[in-house]
Design a protein around this motif. Structure first.
Motif, PDB file in Angstrom:
ATOM      1  N   ILE A 131       0.824  -1.212   0.000  1.00 14.79           N
ATOM      2  CA  ILE A 131       0.000   0.000   0.000  1.00 14.79           C
ATOM      3  C   ILE A 131       0.858   1.262   0.000  1.00 14.79           C
ATOM      4  O   ILE A 131       0.555   2.235  -0.716  1.00 14.79           O
ATOM      5  CB  ILE A 131      -0.936  -0.011   1.226  1.00 14.79           C
ATOM      6  N   LEU A 132       1.943   1.248   0.780  1.00 15.00           N
ATOM      7  CA  LEU A 132       2.726   2.476   0.965  1.00 15.00           C
ATOM      8  C   LEU A 132       3.958   2.571   0.078  1.00 15.00           C
ATOM      9  O   LEU A 132       4.740   3.512   0.219  1.00 15.00           O
ATOM     10  CB  LEU A 132       3.154   2.593   2.435  1.00 15.00           C
ATOM     11  N   THR A 133       4.160   1.606  -0.809  1.00 13.06           N
ATOM     12  CA  THR A 133       5.304   1.671  -1.711  1.00 13.06           C
ATOM     13  C   THR A 133       5.269   2.973  -2.517  1.00 13.06           C
ATOM     14  O   THR A 133       4.245   3.323  -3.106  1.00 13.06           O
ATOM     15  CB  THR A 133       5.310   0.466  -2.675  1.00 13.06           C
ATOM     16  N   GLY A 134       6.376   3.688  -2.527  1.00 20.52           N
ATOM     17  CA  GLY A 134       6.457   4.933  -3.289  1.00 20.52           C
ATOM     18  C   GLY A 134       6.094   6.168  -2.495  1.00 20.52           C
ATOM     19  O   GLY A 134       6.247   7.286  -2.997  1.00 20.52           O
ATOM     20  N   ILE A 135       5.630   5.995  -1.242  1.00 21.18           N
ATOM     21  CA  ILE A 135       5.295   7.154  -0.414  1.00 21.18           C
ATOM     22  C   ILE A 135       6.587   7.737   0.160  1.00 21.18           C
ATOM     23  O   ILE A 135       7.389   7.024   0.769  1.00 21.18           O
ATOM     24  CB  ILE A 135       4.343   6.759   0.740  1.00 21.18           C
ATOM     25  N   ASP A 136       6.782   9.020  -0.034  1.00 16.91           N
ATOM     26  CA  ASP A 136       8.003   9.673   0.434  1.00 16.91           C
ATOM     27  C   ASP A 136       8.068   9.687   1.955  1.00 16.91           C
ATOM     28  O   ASP A 136       7.046   9.828   2.640  1.00 16.91           O
ATOM     29  CB  ASP A 136       8.042  11.116  -0.097  1.00 16.91           C
ATOM     30  N   ASP A 137       9.270   9.513   2.495  1.00 17.18           N
ATOM     31  CA  ASP A 137       9.548   9.578   3.930  1.00 17.18           C
ATOM     32  C   ASP A 137       9.004   8.376   4.703  1.00 17.18           C
ATOM     33  O   ASP A 137       8.874   8.435   5.926  1.00 17.18           O
ATOM     34  CB  ASP A 137       9.012  10.876   4.539  1.00 17.18           C
ATOM     35  N   VAL A 138       8.683   7.292   3.987  1.00 16.60           N
ATOM     36  CA  VAL A 138       8.311   6.027   4.620  1.00 16.60           C
ATOM     37  C   VAL A 138       9.350   4.996   4.202  1.00 16.60           C
ATOM     38  O   VAL A 138       9.639   4.838   3.014  1.00 16.60           O
ATOM     39  CB  VAL A 138       6.901   5.557   4.188  1.00 16.60           C
ATOM     40  N   HIS A 139       9.930   4.300   5.176  1.00 14.09           N
ATOM     41  CA  HIS A 139      11.011   3.363   4.885  1.00 14.09           C
ATOM     42  C   HIS A 139      10.719   2.002   5.497  1.00 14.09           C
ATOM     43  O   HIS A 139      10.177   1.902   6.595  1.00 14.09           O
ATOM     44  CB  HIS A 139      12.335   3.900   5.451  1.00 14.09           C
ATOM     45  N   PHE A 140      11.083   0.942   4.767  1.00 11.33           N
ATOM     46  CA  PHE A 140      10.939  -0.427   5.247  1.00 11.33           C
ATOM     47  C   PHE A 140      12.329  -1.026   5.444  1.00 11.33           C
ATOM     48  O   PHE A 140      13.113  -1.119   4.494  1.00 11.33           O
ATOM     49  CB  PHE A 140      10.137  -1.273   4.256  1.00 11.33           C
TER      50      PHE A 140
END
Length: 382
Positions: free
Chosen positions: A328-337
């Motif tokens: 869901i959050l792939t490509g969202i800036d400032d979110v890291h896995f």
């Protein structure tokens, strides 16, 4: 093992009584930036063994480097392909040029760790060797000497390269997911970063939360108040907190709201400003709960979400929110896995082996064809 035999013959190509400089010796041996003085090899590189000599600086204790009773030296010998021979502060390596070069790098990193004041342990040696074999660009000595917190003589720091990347990601991103098996330090390191942020006034409070989901046990009918029923789910967070904060100050910090430990359900409807928020055991959130939690993020806050997608305890086969959030959050800036593996386990060595064994078993079960059982045959005439 330490050598008590007479002095070794002079190394070929070296001037009597002279020692080569660190850089010149490393270049002569083709070893790059060695961390100690290294003489030229005893023979040309090729199929024949060559000899490389390392002079340990006098400021470095050989007992600290090699261990009490040469415990660490014996471990190093099992990890290296080159033969290791020690006399005084001179370490002689005999083997193929590439094997010697790797051994020099190992000793260079161990010497660097000793110089930081750390006490070398068998685990330190294994992790240095493992990091060098992985071929990363970071120096193991720098990874293993990155201090996060110091309390009562105990230092909390990353112990693997992936852990350092995880810690760096927490510094660099607003929302970080730490995903990996048990024992990889996901929650503990996040807690250390939260306490560090509070101490350095980057945030005004710490909020620690977990979903209240049983791990196969039925705890709902235990006697006591709601707080007493919830406490077993949050106990691991309290335990980690007591390692990092003066226990006498914890009640005062919790009473003032500076530190809050609460079940995930208590997060609904809130906006969390100027806070370091940790969601632990996130594999036991549903997709809806994960969305609810992430949208609590306020100004000046940081969120770390930790969990192990192989240990989902949700009832009725419900889908884990941690399993789907990456898509869901792939490509969202400032979110890291940040992904950790069994090689990052920092508990007993067997824990990593157990994690690997279960992973192999799960893979085998997933690829095994289903067996159709038609049931007992009816006999004629029945």
């Amino acid at each position: 093992m330490p050598d008590t035999s007479p002095s070794s013959p002079p190394v070929a190509g070296a001037q009597p009584g002279a020692s080569a400089s660190r850089e010149a010796s490393a270049r002569a041996a083709g070893l790059g930036d060695a961390g100690t003085a290294v003489t030229a090899p005893a023979a040309e590189a090729g199929t024949e063994p060559v000899r490389t000599s390392i002079t340990v600086p006098e400021s470095v204790s050989m007992v600290s480097l090699l261990g009490s009773g040469d415990e660490l030296l014996r471990l190093v010998e099992t990890e290296l392909s080159a033969d290791v021979h020690v006399r005084g502060n001179e370490i002689t390596l005999t083997g193929q040029a590439a094997d010697n070069a790797f051994a020099v790098r190992v000793f260079d990193e161990l010497i660097a760790l000793v110089r930081t004041g750390q006490a070398l342990r068998p685990d330190s040696v294994r992790r240095v060797v493992g990091m060098l074999r992985s071929g990363g660009s970071e120096r193991p000595a720098e990874v293993l000497s990155l201090d996060i917190l110091n309390r009562r003589g105990r230092t909390i720091r990353p112990k693997t390269l992936n852990q350092k990347h995880y810690v760096d990601a927490i510094d660099q991103h607003t929302v970080v997911f730490g995903i990996g098996p048990a024992g990889t330090g996901k929650t503990y390191l996040a807690m250390a970063k939260a306490v560090q942020a509070l101490q350095t006034k980057q945030v005004d409070r710490i909020i620690l939360t977990r979903p209240a989901v049983e791990a196969g046990e039925r705890l709902g009918f235990l006697p006591g108040t709601l707080s007493e029923k919830i406490d077993p789910y949050l106990r691991p967070l309290y335990d980690a907190l007591h390692d990092m904060v003066d226990p006498e100050s914890i009640p005062r910090l919790m009473a003032s709201g500076t530190i809050e430990v609460a079940p995930l359900a208590y997060m609904r409807g809130r906006t969390l400003n100027s806070a370091f928020v940790i969601l632990d055991e996130a594999q036991n959130t549903t997709a809806e709960q994960m969305k609810m939690f992430l949208t609590r993020l306020g100004f000046g806050s940081k969120m770390v979400v930790t969990g192990d997608v192989t240990q989902v305890d949700l009832p009725g086969g419900a889908q884990s929110g941690l399993r789907v959030v990456r898509e869901i959050l792939t490509g969202i800036d400032d979110v890291h896995f940040s992904l950790l593996t069994s090689s990052d386990v920092v508990r007993h060595r067997l824990v990593g082996d157990i994690v690997d064994a279960y992973e192999r078993w799960d893979t085998a079960q997933a690829t095994r064809p289903a067996v159709h059982n038609p049931g007992p045959r009816r006999q004629k005439g029945s």
